[in-house]
Design a protein around this motif. Structure first.
Motif, PDB file in Angstrom:
ATOM      1  N   SER A 442      -8.230 -33.177  -4.686  1.00  0.00           N
ATOM      2  CA  SER A 442      -8.874 -33.289  -3.373  1.00  0.00           C
ATOM      3  C   SER A 442      -9.598 -32.031  -2.893  1.00  0.00           C
ATOM      4  N   GLY A 508     -11.794 -35.073  -1.519  1.00  0.00           N
ATOM      5  CA  GLY A 508     -11.346 -36.369  -2.016  1.00  0.00           C
ATOM      6  C   GLY A 508     -12.205 -36.931  -3.120  1.00  0.00           C
ATOM      7  N   ASN A 512     -10.041 -40.770  -4.695  1.00  0.00           N
ATOM      8  CA  ASN A 512      -9.038 -40.526  -3.658  1.00  0.00           C
ATOM      9  C   ASN A 512      -9.602 -40.759  -2.256  1.00  0.00           C
ATOM     10  N   ALA A 516      -7.616 -43.419   0.093  1.00  0.00           N
ATOM     11  CA  ALA A 516      -6.871 -42.965   1.277  1.00  0.00           C
ATOM     12  C   ALA A 516      -6.865 -43.984   2.418  1.00  0.00           C
ATOM     13  N   ASN A 520      -3.522 -45.807   3.713  1.00  0.00           N
ATOM     14  CA  ASN A 520      -3.142 -45.550   5.102  1.00  0.00           C
ATOM     15  C   ASN A 520      -3.005 -46.841   5.900  1.00  0.00           C
ATOM     16  N   GLY A 560       0.378 -37.659  -1.496  1.00  0.00           N
ATOM     17  CA  GLY A 560      -0.407 -38.263  -0.415  1.00  0.00           C
ATOM     18  C   GLY A 560      -0.353 -37.425   0.853  1.00  0.00           C
ATOM     19  N   SER A 564      -3.936 -36.036   2.535  1.00  0.00           N
ATOM     20  CA  SER A 564      -4.412 -36.585   3.817  1.00  0.00           C
ATOM     21  C   SER A 564      -4.935 -35.530   4.791  1.00  0.00           C
TER      22      SER A 564
END
Length: 720
Positions: A442, A508, A512, A516, A520, A560, A564
């Motif tokens: 990320s 990201g 990713n 996400a 989420n 994760g 985030s």
């Protein structure tokens, strides 16, 4: 393969441009060479029907021909399958049925020749190629590691349409044939010999000689050992019904009804057993025609064409890759161990691993040892070969042995300062011009390269776990990454067996970033009270290999949690993860790796099969099913599509094709839907916007359709 075994006084077919050349020998054995012009590998085309018909007429009319050997004029393949492009030209199922029936007719003619016909197989013998070989009376294979045999049509949403469903069961038995056709499994020569598919395995240098001797000796059936249970099940209609019913049950359990081809394969074989080969062939052709026209097969064929195109592409057009002869890996964790394995096993380069302690190096070495040891136990490789390969991977706690590496692949923790220090260390301890490839998931590559003396050599090379199984690699170039660094990294990823996509450097990256919001939203649905098991089952039924909650357990809940905040800081509020998930980290629930997550990893149903009910009280959730499965999947998948369209609009990905490949190979987006962009085209932008708007009004602004998606609807444009 050169024609070194041929008599110089041979008569060649008078059609110079034909893919089929008939060459007679003084001993009465004719050699039929297959060499498709302008193709790197032999593929069968509908246009060949007349050519091969003419050759068969010539053989039948010549009483001096006492036997026939069918072989390839190419050194890299027998016949790799049929030309898939011809199926896209079929406007009706009937046209596809005609293609299958024509193939059946030709192969029946080969089988019905009154002289012995032997297939001499070197290289891939797949699909229509294996159907051709099975129409021959005997088959002999080279022991080359390139030689494989299989019927992989199911992977294109199809079935073997030229007699494969009828001939394979007669050669290898019902259960083995079902296993091969329902999975697309390919057999190595020794496996094929054991299964009864072929008569012999010989060195390539004597392949034609042995095949010729087999033809001179006359027709002989391959004898295979049939176990008591197999004989009891397959020799009577009651036993076969048990096999067919179990196969159907297994198929529906795995495919959730999303893939029609496996059931058609079972039916074609069943008809052949119950009503005879002629009726079985008719059923096979009918099913083949129907399957060609299904959206599932069309999308799977699109995927096949896309990956084939990508194999031909360079990182940057016109820029040659530099040669990578040795690599270094920084970090001996699971990712480092996996990277070392695919570099040694697939790319065939020596690997030097550096870790801060010897335990890390031992773990990385164990990763390769465990995989290779399984191959030895299954007799896929010899122990001496395993030892030889293990010797190509070495370890160190300093930079000794790094002076001559061409590429460093970094796989340490997601910490910017640590990765910047790694760049500085490499520049200080390795040769000038070495490529530094970061496996960050990320962190922007530009930030990692910010303090580099030569930022043009820094690039992102993002793998997915487990590295030895997941096919995707994201190649991330920052603003000053050189073109040669990009091309070299793409080329090396291909050598590792990866399908690489080049993406823009932004938090990201692509995979990713689209994952996400999907995860989420699944977390939000869980926190609203929907049971974990119901959520995950809905996604498996939709076509994902695992649901998003189980995916969090597999990847690591802590991973994760680290990603985030990075995405939220760089891309905005819509990436904010539910705060309640911090309680999971505080409780040391990181998923499978700590044997504590959303699922249980101890007890009778260990391995992520049963939900850990204690997680509900930890999250202050009382599970109660309220939402439909459709809403659960739609909310998450449409957010993923919305973000994918944003990525395309921002130039994160080069085109929709790369976006679809990235989602399918990276996160398991259902292949039969073609990826988020093909799925969007099938649904229509207007429909997706309408549903997103409805969810926006109900659940919040993160569902707001992006401007690029709105523009697509207004201008009535599609992704493809």
């Amino acid at each position: 393969m050169e024609d070194t075994n041929l008599n110089s006084d041979t008569a060649v077919s008078n059609n110079d441009v034909s893919a089929f050349a008939l060459e007679r020998q003084d001993n009465g054995i004719a050699l039929l060479k297959i060499d498709v012009i302008d193709e790197t590998m032999n593929v069968l085309k509908a246009a060949f029907i007349n050519d091969i018909s003419d050759v068969l007429k010539e053989i039948k009319a010549d009483s001096s021909i006492k036997g026939l050997v069918v072989y390839s004029g190419k050194d890299n393949s027998f016949v790799a399958g049929a030309d898939i492009t011809m199926l896209d030209q079929c406007e009706t199922a009937e046209q596809a049925v005609e293609i299958a029936s024509s193939g059946q007719m030709i192969f029946n003619q080969i089988e019905q020749l009154n002289i012995p016909v032997v297939a001499a197989i070197n290289g891939p013998c797949l699909g229509g190629g294996l159907e051709l070989a099975m129409a021959c009376h005997m088959r002999v294979c080279s022991d080359s590691n390139k030689t494989v045999l299989g019927l992989p049509e199911v992977q294109l949403g199809l079935l073997p349409g030229s007699g494969g469903t009828q001939r394979l069961p007669k050669l290898v038995g019902l259960q083995k044939s079902l296993d091969m056709m329902l999975t697309g499994k390919q057999l190595r020569p020794k496996q094929a010999l054991k299964a009864g598919l072929i008569s012999d395995v010989v060195p390539l240098s004597v392949l034609i000689d042995v095949a010729t001797k087999m033809a001179l000796a006359g027709k002989k059936k391959v004898k295979r050992k049939v176990g008591f249970v197999e004989k009891a099940l397959e020799s009577n209609s009651f036993g076969r019904k048990i096999v067919f019913d179990q196969a159907t049950k297994t198929v529906l359990s795995k495919t959730k009804g999303n893939y029609p081809a496996p059931l058609k394969i079972i039916d074609s074989i069943r008809v052949g057993f119950e009503k005879g080969t002629a009726r079985g062939l008719a059923a096979e052709a009918k099913h083949f025609g129907d399957l060609v026209q299904t959206p599932v097969s069309q999308q799977l064929r699109n995927l096949f064409f896309a990956t084939t195109e990508m194999k031909k592409e360079m990182g940057v057009a016109g820029v040659e890759a530099a040669k990578v002869n040795k690599i270094g890996v920084l970090g001996g964790g699971l990712m480092g161990g996996g990277i070392a394995y695919v570099s040694s096993n697939n790319a065939k380069v020596p690997v030097r691993i550096k870790d801060i302690n010897h335990d890390g190096i031992s773990n990385a070495l164990k990763y390769s040892f465990d995989i290779l040891n399984k191959k030895v136990k299954r007799r896929f490789m010899q122990k001496c070969e395993m030892q030889k390969q293990m010797n190509t991977i070495t370890g160190t706690t300093d930079y000794s042995g790094f002076k001559n590496v061409d590429m460093i692949i970094e796989a340490v923790f997601e910490d910017l300062a640590l990765k910047q220090n790694m760049v500085a260390d490499v520049e200080a301890n390795c040769k000038d011009g070495v490529i530094f490839a970061s496996n960050t998931s990320s962190l922007p590559i530009g930030q990692i390269a910010a303090k580099a003396a030569k930022p043009e050599n820094v690039i992102g090379l993002h793998y997915f776990s487990p590295v030895d199984k997941m096919p995707l690699a994201e190649i991330i170039a920052h603003e000053t990454t050189s073109d040669q660094t990009i091309s070299t990294t793409v080329a090396f990823a291909k050598r590792q067996g990866k399908t690489p996509i080049v993406v823009k450097d932004k938090a990201g990256f692509y995979v990713n970033r689209i994952l996400a919001p999907y995860v989420n939203e699944a977390a939000s649905i869980l926190l609203s009270g929907e049971p974990i098991e119901k959520i995950d089952k809905a996604f498996v039924k939709f076509g994902f290999p695992v649901g998003p909650i189980q995916l969090l357990d597999e990847v690591g809940i802590d991973i994760g949690a680290k990603i985030s905040p990075i995405l939220e800081a760089e891309l905005g509020e819509r990436f904010k993860a539910p705060e309640a998930f911090n309680k999971l980290i505080d409780d040391n629930r990181k998923g499978r790796k700590t044997k504590k997550g959303f699922y249980l990893y101890t007890g009778k149903k260990k391995g992520g099969k049963q939900v850990d009910e204690s997680v509900y009280s930890l999250l202050n959730v009382t599970p109660a099913s309220k939402l439909s499965e459709n809403e659960i999947t739609e909310r998450c998948v449409f957010l993923l599509i919305n973000e994918a369209v944003r990525c395309l609009d921002e130039g994160i990905i080069r085109n929709p094709r790369d976006g679809d490949i990235g989602s399918i190979f990276g996160i398991g987006f259902p292949p039969f839907l073609g990826g988020p962009f093909r799925y969007l085209d099938s649904l229509g932008a207007e429909h997706v916007i309408a549903r997103l708007t409805e969810y926006q009004n109900k659940y919040g602004e993160h569902f707001k359709p992006c401007e690029a998606l709105v523009a697509m609807a207004e201008n009535k444009v599609t992704c493809y």
